[in-house]
Enzyme design. Sequence first.
Site, PDB file in Angstrom:
ATOM      1  N   GLY A 156       0.829  -1.211   0.000  1.00  0.00           N
ATOM      2  CA  GLY A 156       0.000   0.000   0.000  1.00  0.00           C
ATOM      3  C   GLY A 156       0.853   1.246   0.000  1.00  0.00           C
ATOM      4  O   GLY A 156       2.062   1.188  -0.201  1.00  0.00           O
ATOM      5  N   ASN A 157       0.223   2.381   0.198  1.00  0.00           N
ATOM      6  CA  ASN A 157       0.963   3.640   0.315  1.00  0.00           C
ATOM      7  C   ASN A 157       0.329   4.508   1.394  1.00  0.00           C
ATOM      8  O   ASN A 157      -0.700   4.159   1.951  1.00  0.00           O
ATOM      9  CB  ASN A 157       1.033   4.358  -1.042  1.00  0.00           C
ATOM     10  CG  ASN A 157      -0.342   4.713  -1.571  1.00  0.00           C
ATOM     11  OD1 ASN A 157      -1.044   5.518  -0.982  1.00  0.00           O
ATOM     12  ND2 ASN A 157      -0.734   4.092  -2.676  1.00  0.00           N
ATOM     13  N   ARG A 158       0.957   5.645   1.668  1.00  0.00           N
ATOM     14  CA  ARG A 158       0.549   6.442   2.835  1.00  0.00           C
ATOM     15  C   ARG A 158      -0.509   7.503   2.518  1.00  0.00           C
ATOM     16  O   ARG A 158      -0.780   8.363   3.344  1.00  0.00           O
ATOM     17  CB  ARG A 158       1.771   7.152   3.430  1.00  0.00           C
ATOM     18  CG  ARG A 158       2.763   6.206   4.047  1.00  0.00           C
ATOM     19  CD  ARG A 158       3.845   7.009   4.754  1.00  0.00           C
ATOM     20  NE  ARG A 158       4.996   6.190   5.043  1.00  0.00           N
ATOM     21  CZ  ARG A 158       5.098   5.375   6.063  1.00  0.00           C
ATOM     22  NH1 ARG A 158       4.081   5.254   6.901  1.00  0.00           N
ATOM     23  NH2 ARG A 158       6.183   4.658   6.247  1.00  0.00           N
ATOM     24  N   SER A 159      -1.101   7.445   1.345  1.00  0.00           N
ATOM     25  CA  SER A 159      -2.094   8.486   1.018  1.00  0.00           C
ATOM     26  C   SER A 159      -3.246   8.464   2.031  1.00  0.00           C
ATOM     27  O   SER A 159      -3.806   7.413   2.334  1.00  0.00           O
ATOM     28  CB  SER A 159      -2.645   8.243  -0.388  1.00  0.00           C
ATOM     29  OG  SER A 159      -3.709   9.120  -0.633  1.00  0.00           O
ATOM     30  N   ALA A 215      -3.644   8.028  -5.015  1.00  0.00           N
ATOM     31  CA  ALA A 215      -2.272   7.545  -5.171  1.00  0.00           C
ATOM     32  C   ALA A 215      -2.377   6.107  -5.661  1.00  0.00           C
ATOM     33  O   ALA A 215      -2.734   5.207  -4.897  1.00  0.00           O
ATOM     34  CB  ALA A 215      -1.532   7.620  -3.841  1.00  0.00           C
TER      35      ALA A 215
END
Length: 416
Positions: free
Chosen positions: A212-215, A279
Amino acid sequence: MRIVLGVGGGIAAYKVASLLRLFTEAGHKVTVIPTEAATRFVGVATWEALSGNPVSNSVFDDVEKVNHVRLGHEADLIVVAPATADLLAKAATGQAGDLLTNTLLMAHGPVLFAPAMHTEMWQHAATQANVETLRSRGVTVLEPASGRLTGSDSGPGRLPEPEAIFAAAIALVQAPDDAGASPSAELPLAGRTVTISAGGTREALDPVRFLGNRSSGKQGTALAAAALAAGATVRFLAAHMDVEPPAGVELVRVESALELREAALKAAVESDVVIMAAAVADFRPAEVSDTKIKKVDGEDAPVVRLIRNPDILHELVERRNSEGGRQLIVGFAAETGDAQGDVLEHATAKLKRKGCDLLVVNQVGIGRVFGQDENSVVILSGHGAEPQSAAGSKADVAAAVIDRVGAELARVFPAV
Ligand code: CTP
């Protein structure tokens, strides 16, 4: 949109603080007018702090501003919650003993009452006759919710949930009147559908793990609120987010880039604007295990091979161009300068590569300290207009982007 929020003197007045938040977070300017009785439940300071506007219930305050005429005249929408039996009676008989009832007599836009009272008061013939009178004049009176009342008994008479009142109020402003005109017709995105993707995609490794990502989804949420405030119908494609999507949007939840691609291509067909604020993971695991990947003593740790995800933004542009679509397509980019070029050079190249109409560039790389000025952007146009800077809170940036979207849309794809 300018909203007057009238608050009646009932215990449910405390719930209206949440309704006020929903309106302000969606970018609306709200003037609260509590009745004298309402201030015995929730004080003026609360309404002033939450609305950011001065609050009065007297026609004798700020007389030079002629508030008793001006507020109703200027409001795009008036919402009364909780609408007590007393307020419904006063409105039905056209009384004008305080600022709120004066304002109701001056209403130029739609009016919505959200009643709350004891079941017997609601069902009393006098109240029902007043509701009938108001409805016959085109005023919207919601049905109260059923459930536990202030005391130990229950029945119809509870204030509908703030989210339900909010949704009904927004729908009321967007609905065409009998003559086919929308009360919000002057708003810049009235009658337009805006699809916004937000949050970060998650790419599955196995049934319990993902990349995943931190958006956080905050910028996308602020954009949705600004688009709603500009009168648009908003389709909100929410990947993983740390915040709740704003009330009043048509919500589609997605997980992975492939799911987002499918939802975005589908929504784009019926949209005037598509804003890709999500994102999106550029890569996903090549193999997704059907079962949880186990560690096995004595064996090497697994190697995850990644493959490219489709570029959704680019595909939206290609589809639009090949099918003669009329959607304004907006991308986001975070850029840093390097030996090959500065932020704007990289961003301009990306705008060309992606082919979108507007690119909102987060200029974290222009000598600024990341975190201090993270809401500073430059909006680049694919149609030759000068780059435009916007800075401030996420809501300020969102308002500037939506403003620009409205202007660009009117220029590139005027309403037909
Ligand atoms: N985007 C997309 N599909 C992807 C990746 C990104 O639609 N697979 C969209 C994003 O929603 C955003 C824009 O494209 O609107 C960002 O483009 P991207 O090429 O990912 O730029 P950066 O994130 O800035 O990364 P890079 O510089 O590595 O290309």
